[in-house]
Write a protein that holds these residues in place. Structure first.
Motif, PDB file in Angstrom:
ATOM      1  N   PRO A  80      57.903 -31.376 -65.113  1.00  0.00           N
ATOM      2  CA  PRO A  80      57.779 -31.609 -66.553  1.00  0.00           C
ATOM      3  C   PRO A  80      56.404 -32.181 -66.876  1.00  0.00           C
ATOM      4  O   PRO A  80      55.741 -32.745 -66.001  1.00  0.00           O
ATOM      5  CB  PRO A  80      58.887 -32.627 -66.843  1.00  0.00           C
ATOM      6  N   ALA A  81      55.995 -32.058 -68.130  1.00  0.00           N
ATOM      7  CA  ALA A  81      54.642 -32.464 -68.537  1.00  0.00           C
ATOM      8  C   ALA A  81      54.364 -33.935 -68.256  1.00  0.00           C
ATOM      9  O   ALA A  81      53.216 -34.324 -68.002  1.00  0.00           O
ATOM     10  CB  ALA A  81      54.440 -32.161 -70.020  1.00  0.00           C
ATOM     11  N   TRP A  82      55.414 -34.768 -68.268  1.00  0.00           N
ATOM     12  CA  TRP A  82      55.207 -36.220 -68.124  1.00  0.00           C
ATOM     13  C   TRP A  82      55.016 -36.666 -66.676  1.00  0.00           C
ATOM     14  O   TRP A  82      54.637 -37.806 -66.419  1.00  0.00           O
ATOM     15  CB  TRP A  82      56.367 -36.996 -68.752  1.00  0.00           C
ATOM     16  N   LEU A  83      55.267 -35.776 -65.719  1.00  0.00           N
ATOM     17  CA  LEU A  83      55.188 -36.137 -64.301  1.00  0.00           C
ATOM     18  C   LEU A  83      54.142 -35.267 -63.613  1.00  0.00           C
ATOM     19  O   LEU A  83      54.336 -34.061 -63.468  1.00  0.00           O
ATOM     20  CB  LEU A  83      56.557 -35.947 -63.637  1.00  0.00           C
ATOM     21  N   SER A  84      53.029 -35.884 -63.207  1.00  0.00           N
ATOM     22  CA  SER A  84      51.953 -35.116 -62.564  1.00  0.00           C
ATOM     23  C   SER A  84      52.208 -34.998 -61.059  1.00  0.00           C
ATOM     24  O   SER A  84      53.009 -35.747 -60.482  1.00  0.00           O
ATOM     25  CB  SER A  84      50.610 -35.797 -62.802  1.00  0.00           C
ATOM     26  N   GLU A  85      51.498 -34.075 -60.438  1.00  0.00           N
ATOM     27  CA  GLU A  85      51.594 -33.943 -58.975  1.00  0.00           C
ATOM     28  C   GLU A  85      51.121 -35.230 -58.294  1.00  0.00           C
ATOM     29  O   GLU A  85      51.632 -35.622 -57.259  1.00  0.00           O
ATOM     30  CB  GLU A  85      50.760 -32.752 -58.493  1.00  0.00           C
ATOM     31  N   THR A  86      50.143 -35.906 -58.912  1.00  0.00           N
ATOM     32  CA  THR A  86      49.655 -37.183 -58.367  1.00  0.00           C
ATOM     33  C   THR A  86      50.738 -38.248 -58.422  1.00  0.00           C
ATOM     34  O   THR A  86      50.949 -38.995 -57.459  1.00  0.00           O
ATOM     35  CB  THR A  86      48.417 -37.660 -59.159  1.00  0.00           C
ATOM     36  N   ASP A  87      51.447 -38.313 -59.570  1.00  0.00           N
ATOM     37  CA  ASP A  87      52.562 -39.258 -59.703  1.00  0.00           C
ATOM     38  C   ASP A  87      53.613 -38.975 -58.636  1.00  0.00           C
ATOM     39  O   ASP A  87      54.081 -39.876 -57.943  1.00  0.00           O
ATOM     40  CB  ASP A  87      53.232 -39.129 -61.077  1.00  0.00           C
ATOM     41  N   LEU A  88      53.979 -37.705 -58.521  1.00  0.00           N
ATOM     42  CA  LEU A  88      55.021 -37.306 -57.572  1.00  0.00           C
ATOM     43  C   LEU A  88      54.609 -37.636 -56.140  1.00  0.00           C
ATOM     44  O   LEU A  88      55.431 -38.112 -55.346  1.00  0.00           O
ATOM     45  CB  LEU A  88      55.307 -35.800 -57.717  1.00  0.00           C
ATOM     46  N   ALA A  89      53.333 -37.419 -55.841  1.00  0.00           N
ATOM     47  CA  ALA A  89      52.831 -37.711 -54.492  1.00  0.00           C
ATOM     48  C   ALA A  89      52.943 -39.202 -54.176  1.00  0.00           C
ATOM     49  O   ALA A  89      53.259 -39.578 -53.037  1.00  0.00           O
ATOM     50  CB  ALA A  89      51.384 -37.248 -54.359  1.00  0.00           C
ATOM     51  N   TYR A  90      52.713 -40.049 -55.189  1.00  0.00           N
ATOM     52  CA  TYR A  90      52.819 -41.491 -54.958  1.00  0.00           C
ATOM     53  C   TYR A  90      54.270 -41.881 -54.651  1.00  0.00           C
ATOM     54  O   TYR A  90      54.537 -42.606 -53.681  1.00  0.00           O
ATOM     55  CB  TYR A  90      52.309 -42.285 -56.168  1.00  0.00           C
ATOM     56  N   PHE A  91      55.203 -41.412 -55.464  1.00  0.00           N
ATOM     57  CA  PHE A  91      56.623 -41.684 -55.207  1.00  0.00           C
ATOM     58  C   PHE A  91      57.020 -41.166 -53.818  1.00  0.00           C
ATOM     59  O   PHE A  91      57.694 -41.863 -53.054  1.00  0.00           O
ATOM     60  CB  PHE A  91      57.504 -41.009 -56.269  1.00  0.00           C
ATOM     61  N   THR A  92      56.596 -39.947 -53.521  1.00  0.00           N
ATOM     62  CA  THR A  92      56.981 -39.311 -52.252  1.00  0.00           C
ATOM     63  C   THR A  92      56.473 -40.106 -51.058  1.00  0.00           C
ATOM     64  O   THR A  92      57.227 -40.408 -50.126  1.00  0.00           O
ATOM     65  CB  THR A  92      56.448 -37.865 -52.207  1.00  0.00           C
ATOM     66  N   GLU A  93      55.203 -40.446 -51.081  1.00  0.00           N
ATOM     67  CA  GLU A  93      54.604 -41.164 -49.956  1.00  0.00           C
ATOM     68  C   GLU A  93      55.261 -42.528 -49.769  1.00  0.00           C
ATOM     69  O   GLU A  93      55.537 -42.960 -48.641  1.00  0.00           O
ATOM     70  CB  GLU A  93      53.091 -41.319 -50.182  1.00  0.00           C
ATOM     71  N   THR A  94      55.540 -43.208 -50.874  1.00  0.00           N
ATOM     72  CA  THR A  94      56.151 -44.542 -50.787  1.00  0.00           C
ATOM     73  C   THR A  94      57.560 -44.456 -50.211  1.00  0.00           C
ATOM     74  O   THR A  94      57.933 -45.247 -49.331  1.00  0.00           O
ATOM     75  CB  THR A  94      56.174 -45.209 -52.175  1.00  0.00           C
ATOM     76  N   PHE A  95      58.368 -43.499 -50.681  1.00  0.00           N
ATOM     77  CA  PHE A  95      59.733 -43.366 -50.155  1.00  0.00           C
ATOM     78  C   PHE A  95      59.751 -42.800 -48.738  1.00  0.00           C
ATOM     79  O   PHE A  95      60.687 -43.066 -47.982  1.00  0.00           O
ATOM     80  CB  PHE A  95      60.595 -42.521 -51.100  1.00  0.00           C
ATOM     81  N   ARG A  96      58.725 -42.068 -48.381  1.00  0.00           N
ATOM     82  CA  ARG A  96      58.635 -41.589 -47.006  1.00  0.00           C
ATOM     83  C   ARG A  96      58.505 -42.785 -46.057  1.00  0.00           C
ATOM     84  O   ARG A  96      59.075 -42.793 -44.970  1.00  0.00           O
ATOM     85  CB  ARG A  96      57.423 -40.664 -46.880  1.00  0.00           C
ATOM     86  N   LYS A  97      57.762 -43.791 -46.498  1.00  0.00           N
ATOM     87  CA  LYS A  97      57.573 -44.998 -45.671  1.00  0.00           C
ATOM     88  C   LYS A  97      58.815 -45.886 -45.685  1.00  0.00           C
ATOM     89  O   LYS A  97      59.220 -46.421 -44.653  1.00  0.00           O
ATOM     90  CB  LYS A  97      56.379 -45.803 -46.203  1.00  0.00           C
ATOM     91  N   SER A  98      59.406 -46.074 -46.865  1.00  0.00           N
ATOM     92  CA  SER A  98      60.487 -47.059 -47.004  1.00  0.00           C
ATOM     93  C   SER A  98      61.864 -46.492 -46.699  1.00  0.00           C
ATOM     94  O   SER A  98      62.779 -47.226 -46.330  1.00  0.00           O
ATOM     95  CB  SER A  98      60.503 -47.618 -48.431  1.00  0.00           C
ATOM     96  N   GLY A  99      62.032 -45.175 -46.871  1.00  0.00           N
ATOM     97  CA  GLY A  99      63.368 -44.594 -46.818  1.00  0.00           C
ATOM     98  C   GLY A  99      64.154 -44.950 -48.066  1.00  0.00           C
ATOM     99  O   GLY A  99      63.642 -45.601 -48.987  1.00  0.00           O
ATOM    100  N   PHE A 100      65.416 -44.535 -48.111  1.00  0.00           N
ATOM    101  CA  PHE A 100      66.241 -44.703 -49.308  1.00  0.00           C
ATOM    102  C   PHE A 100      67.350 -45.737 -49.158  1.00  0.00           C
ATOM    103  O   PHE A 100      68.076 -46.011 -50.103  1.00  0.00           O
ATOM    104  CB  PHE A 100      66.867 -43.351 -49.695  1.00  0.00           C
ATOM    105  N   ARG A 101      67.485 -46.307 -47.954  1.00  0.00           N
ATOM    106  CA  ARG A 101      68.636 -47.188 -47.715  1.00  0.00           C
ATOM    107  C   ARG A 101      68.684 -48.380 -48.663  1.00  0.00           C
ATOM    108  O   ARG A 101      69.735 -48.720 -49.208  1.00  0.00           O
ATOM    109  CB  ARG A 101      68.656 -47.660 -46.263  1.00  0.00           C
TER     110      ARG A 101
END
Length: 318
Positions: free
Chosen positions: A204-225
């Motif tokens: 969607p227009a409100w979520l950039s690839e840069t934004d998504l990359a930040y969320f992705t990288e952070t959750f990759r490190k922390s996991g979801f538990r």
């Protein structure tokens, strides 16, 4: 410009984003999000004359993630916000929460009116403590596949969500290609939480690839538990909050949600939105933003910021 640091509060370390000077405003994010979710609000509120602090909540991002499931009760999460206010050298604050952060904000105002002088909740209405435990009520109602239930068994949802974090975040934040978003709250047998996502829609227009990359990288490190453990305390929170049965939140309050948010369009959510004043006798405004979905402060920052600034200014002037 906002700065970041790690601060000790309530016996754990919390990563915070911080900006501005003035009355303290604490911003509490939801699942599966981060303090980054407030990236549009932090500068706007700082510019409006507030000291804005947004933590990565317990279990998320660069904040501590205790291993024990029981360390994620509403008492622990509200305790973090109380501890944060104290660690910042303040005695009073206004609190704003979205998604899971909204129950934290509502309960912070409920438990500690001496600290929290005003409260705003986004997307999730205030606590209506029902007649029984949430998971028991689902089962009694014949519901066995709601996502809350799927999230209960430790390890199951983690394995699915962590298999491909980039895909998970793209689907959960970016949309699932569903005509009816509420369908995403029900898990089809054998398909998992992400099973409804049939197409990889453009962001969607409100979520950039840069934004998504930040969320992705952070959750990759922390996991979801850590974030999932909040859901594993749903019934326990009901038990712990028994002393506040039918209690009201008397501070000035604000509610904001998107008209297309499945949390408020379902039967229970719609009823709660219609009865906000039962819990919030000093509700100053109920803002339903037409066309917005669940991630309202990211989707429609200008409208959310304008409403928050007006509300916080009026509340801090009292």
């Amino acid at each position: 410009m906002s700065s970041t640091r790690v601060i000790k509060a309530n016996g754990i370390e919390l990563f915070i984003r911080e900006a501005g000077q003035g009355p303290l405003v604490v911003l509490c994010h939801g699942w599966p999000e981060l303090s980054y979710s407030w990236r549009h609000q932090i500068p706007a509120l700082a510019e409006a004359g507030f000291h804005v602090v947004a933590p990565d909540m317990r279990g998320y991002g660069a904040s501590a993630a205790p291993a024990d499931v029981t360390a994620y009760s509403i008492f622990d999460t509200v305790g973090d916000v109380v501890g944060l206010v104290q660690a910042l050298g303040e005695t009073r604050a206004m609190v704003v929460g979205h998604d899971w952060g909204a129950p934290v904000a509502w309960h912070a105002a409920l438990f500690r009116p001496d600290i929290f002088s005003a409260v705003a909740g986004l997307s999730v209405p205030p606590p209506f403590r029902g007649r029984g435990k949430p998971l028991d009520l689902l089962r009694q109602g014949g519901v066995t596949n709601f996502y809350w239930q799927y999230f209960q068994a430790p390890g199951v949802a983690e394995a699915e969500l962590e298999r491909d974090v980039a895909r998970t975040m793209r689907i959960v934040l970016g949309g699932r290609g569903l005509a009816d978003p509420s369908a995403a709250m029900f898990v089809q047998e054998g398909k998992g939480f992400l099973g409804h996502a049939t197409t990889e829609e453009p962001l969607p227009a409100w979520l950039s690839e840069t934004d998504l990359a930040y969320f992705t990288e952070t959750f990759r490190k922390s996991g979801f538990r850590g974030g999932l453990n909040w859901y594993r305390n749903l019934d326990r929170n009901w038990e712990l909050t028994a002393p506040w049965q039918d209690a009201q939140i008397h501070q000035p309050s604000l509610f904001i949600a998107g008209s297309k948010d499945a949390v408020i369009t379902g039967l229970i959510g719609a009823k709660r939105v219609n009865e906000l004043e039962r819990v919030l006798p000093n509700l100053t405004r109920k803002l339903i933003i037409e066309g917005a979905g669940h991630w309202v402060q990211q989707e429609r920052p200008e409208e959310v910021n304008a409403a928050l600034v007006k509300f916080l200014r009026e509340a801090s002037a009292r």
